[in-house]
Design an enzyme around this catalytic site. Sequence first.
Site, mmCIF file in Angstrom:
data_model
loop_
_atom_site.group_PDB
_atom_site.id
_atom_site.type_symbol
_atom_site.label_atom_id
_atom_site.label_comp_id
_atom_site.label_asym_id
_atom_site.label_seq_id
_atom_site.Cartn_x
_atom_site.Cartn_y
_atom_site.Cartn_z
ATOM 1 N N CYS A 2 50.838 48.471 47.459
ATOM 2 C CA CYS A 2 50.456 49.863 47.749
ATOM 3 C C CYS A 2 49.173 50.465 46.824
ATOM 4 O O CYS A 2 48.888 49.982 45.608
ATOM 5 C CB CYS A 2 51.425 51.057 47.405
ATOM 6 S SG CYS A 2 52.954 50.702 48.023
ATOM 7 N N ARG A 27 44.927 43.472 48.198
ATOM 8 C CA ARG A 27 46.118 43.626 47.284
ATOM 9 C C ARG A 27 47.354 43.261 48.443
ATOM 10 O O ARG A 27 48.719 42.979 47.637
ATOM 11 C CB ARG A 27 46.373 44.934 46.594
ATOM 12 C CG ARG A 27 45.197 45.101 45.577
ATOM 13 C CD ARG A 27 45.081 46.634 45.275
ATOM 14 N NE ARG A 27 46.230 47.095 44.740
ATOM 15 C CZ ARG A 27 46.231 47.550 43.396
ATOM 16 N NH1 ARG A 27 45.203 47.631 42.913
ATOM 17 N NH2 ARG A 27 47.515 47.863 42.684
ATOM 18 N N TRP A 74 53.046 48.859 51.225
ATOM 19 C CA TRP A 74 53.556 47.582 51.057
ATOM 20 C C TRP A 74 55.014 47.857 51.118
ATOM 21 O O TRP A 74 55.627 48.290 50.165
ATOM 22 C CB TRP A 74 53.200 46.635 49.817
ATOM 23 C CG TRP A 74 53.909 45.365 49.987
ATOM 24 C CD1 TRP A 74 53.302 44.402 50.672
ATOM 25 C CD2 TRP A 74 54.892 44.911 49.197
ATOM 26 N NE1 TRP A 74 54.100 43.179 50.316
ATOM 27 C CE2 TRP A 74 55.246 43.567 49.490
ATOM 28 C CE3 TRP A 74 56.006 45.515 48.127
ATOM 29 C CZ2 TRP A 74 55.836 42.538 48.846
ATOM 30 C CZ3 TRP A 74 56.789 44.688 47.784
ATOM 31 C CH2 TRP A 74 56.897 43.411 48.206
ATOM 32 N N GLY A 100 55.018 52.967 44.054
ATOM 33 C CA GLY A 100 56.298 52.790 43.021
ATOM 34 C C GLY A 100 57.496 53.112 43.711
ATOM 35 O O GLY A 100 57.647 52.816 44.904
ATOM 36 N N GLU A 478 54.392 24.731 40.191
ATOM 37 C CA GLU A 478 53.243 25.596 40.558
ATOM 38 C C GLU A 478 53.018 25.028 42.041
ATOM 39 O O GLU A 478 52.830 25.745 42.950
ATOM 40 C CB GLU A 478 51.910 25.603 39.815
ATOM 41 C CG GLU A 478 50.759 26.238 40.012
ATOM 42 C CD GLU A 478 50.805 27.563 40.746
ATOM 43 O OE1 GLU A 478 51.899 28.070 40.466
ATOM 44 O OE2 GLU A 478 49.744 28.008 41.475
ATOM 45 N N LYS A 482 52.989 27.085 45.563
ATOM 46 C CA LYS A 482 51.786 27.093 46.454
ATOM 47 C C LYS A 482 52.246 26.698 47.758
ATOM 48 O O LYS A 482 51.850 27.554 48.684
ATOM 49 C CB LYS A 482 50.675 26.377 46.116
ATOM 50 C CG LYS A 482 49.988 26.754 44.759
ATOM 51 C CD LYS A 482 49.111 28.112 44.938
ATOM 52 C CE LYS A 482 49.889 29.102 44.752
ATOM 53 N NZ LYS A 482 49.815 29.689 43.260
HETATM 54 C C1 F6R Z 1 51.742 33.189 43.435
HETATM 55 C C2 F6R Z 1 51.049 34.518 42.727
HETATM 56 C C3 F6R Z 1 52.161 35.262 41.959
HETATM 57 C C4 F6R Z 1 51.417 35.877 40.758
HETATM 58 C C5 F6R Z 1 52.462 36.792 40.045
HETATM 59 C C6 F6R Z 1 52.074 37.555 38.883
HETATM 60 O O1 F6R Z 1 50.400 32.410 43.929
HETATM 61 O O2 F6R Z 1 49.923 34.855 42.843
HETATM 62 O O3 F6R Z 1 53.244 34.534 41.708
HETATM 63 O O4 F6R Z 1 51.323 34.929 39.805
HETATM 64 O O5 F6R Z 1 52.765 37.988 41.068
HETATM 65 O O6 F6R Z 1 50.816 38.320 39.057
HETATM 66 P P1 F6R Z 1 49.869 38.643 37.927
HETATM 67 O O7 F6R Z 1 49.160 37.262 37.255
HETATM 68 O O8 F6R Z 1 48.928 39.470 38.650
HETATM 69 O O9 F6R Z 1 50.649 39.331 36.830
#
Ligand code: F6R
Length: 605
Positions: A2, A27, A74, A100, A478, A482
């Site tokens: 959001c 986002r 979202w 939130g 990872e 992906k």
């Molecule tokens: C997967 C991905 C998410 C983020 C997770 C944490 O490709 O991007 O798993 O790694 O939501 O996000 P950050 O790093 O912004 O805290």
Amino acid sequence: MCGIVGAVAQRNITPILVEGLKRLEYRGYDSCGIALHIEGKLERSRSTSRVAELEKQVAEAHLEGFTGIAHTRWATHGAPASHNAHPHFSRGRIALVHNGIIENHDELRDELRAAGYEFESQTDTEVIAHLVDHLYTGDLFETVQLATRRLTGAFAIAVFCRDEPHRVVGARRGSPLIVGLGDGENFLASDALALAGTTDQIIYLEEGDVVDLQMQRIWIVDANGRQVAREVKTVHAHTGAVELGPYRHYMQKEIFEQPRAIADTLEGVESITPDIFGDDAYKVFKKIDSVLILACGTSYYAGLTAKYWLEAVAGVRTDVEIASEYRYRDSVPNPNALVVTISQSGETADTLAALRHAQSQDMQHTLTICNAATSAMVRECALAYITRAGVEVGVASTKAFTTQLAALFLLTLTLAQVKGRLPEEREVAFLKEMRHLPAAITAVLALEPQIIAWAEAFARKENALFLGRGIHYPIALEGALKLKEISYIHAEAYPAGELKHGPLALVTEEMPVVTVAPADSMIEKLKSNMQEVRARGGELYVFADGDSRITSSEGVHVIRMPEHYGLLSPILHVVPLQLLAYHTALARGTDVDKPRNLAKSVTVE
Ligand code: F6R
């Protein structure tokens, strides 16, 4: 996730609100909307399509005004449908947007229903709009302070009222909200990026703050209702739209940007010195006896990789915790631990909450590895290393991950030095290897055509297994993440030695098994695990390097990595896995940059 934009000005603010939403689009969202004060009435437009569609609707309806709010949603409570999109209205008097989750929405809804309010949506947000209307005293600023005291949960809100045409009120607790200062106009947003190009004078509201936004002034009170002055910062948020250039998707572009992103992240690091993490870093590093890493998703896997480095090179005991679990667990706090949060966005609600939980347990030595210099994570941690991946638009983290790894390796070397475990010749050798990383990644990217050939076979599968051992186990995790998030193929990763303890039952000729197989100390063990797979008909897709001595044969496909890279090998080995996921998703025709149900920045619990 959001996003909020709000404005009070003496000019038509519709373009500012729309532009702000566009900047927050990356986002992730599933609906959007805008509301304006027009000729004594509240007017709004909402869409379950893109912001560009909302912009068209707004232009066709000639929605122009001096006061208004806008939102990208979202979905959490209620489906992604037009009637659930924000802004929400109450009795034609109150307009409100919210980021939130309100935890006591059910009980408030019952109370408001009993008071005669009717609900048009399933959202927790509409509850706040009606609550503000219900408590309205004739002064919106005062009313929002009363209303927010009734809310449990996390929120950032922006509200305006039909009867007070030149005022927007904002409040935050648990979700970020900033104020942008202009000349005779003021703004609100969930992220400074939304106001890039409009103002660079930014106030970061603190927990519990409520702000009264008018054209000529702003007024902030804290959680206790006391007037407070908050520091104004000049924030150079990225302004230019991120261009795709010759690439089909942002994810592909970001994979190919990794050599540059790593070079930028390491720029200026001539030698290992604690100062790169902040002025007090030496004192803190000297004192700490262990490391506690808190993160989510891909960032958590960066943490898991770092554990191998920190323990093997720096000799510092390291625990890695999934942030959303750690915060709710009765753990044993260690005031001498260095708490390290890892986050691309720096706004991930679970990681921020885990950090605050650690701080509340008397763990004050905090450090973040973060890609957003102005984020809450950086503001709330004592020490920081800012990765310079640049804006990452694709939802799937790629260059953010490899730059996190580069920063974590620097942290490893620094702790090793402070703990007396880094002789100068080792420091020089490691730094040399790090500086060679951009060239080494460029060579790996040249494997793309071979990976495309594999992706065509993968696109027809519904399941895949990923195997790694030792420091490459987090890389297998990872790779699986992906693949599942952008191609929707069910993928799981195991440390290869675990296969025979259960997952081997899944292996048939239908199961592709991706194996990360550099020639490290585990290679002979890994080869035995690969035999176990072949014996059950499983098809192996192996990323090996020159000296792994694994050759292609029936059911064994091998791509050779150009170089063997020792301890830094995870940074190289994740790159072909990113490419495999990307090209598989491309072949399946999924929305690569905006995979279903996911958001770039996860600002709710
Ligand atoms: C997967 C991905 C998410 C983020 C997770 C944490 O490709 O991007 O798993 O790694 O939501 O996000 P950050 O790093 O912004 O805290």
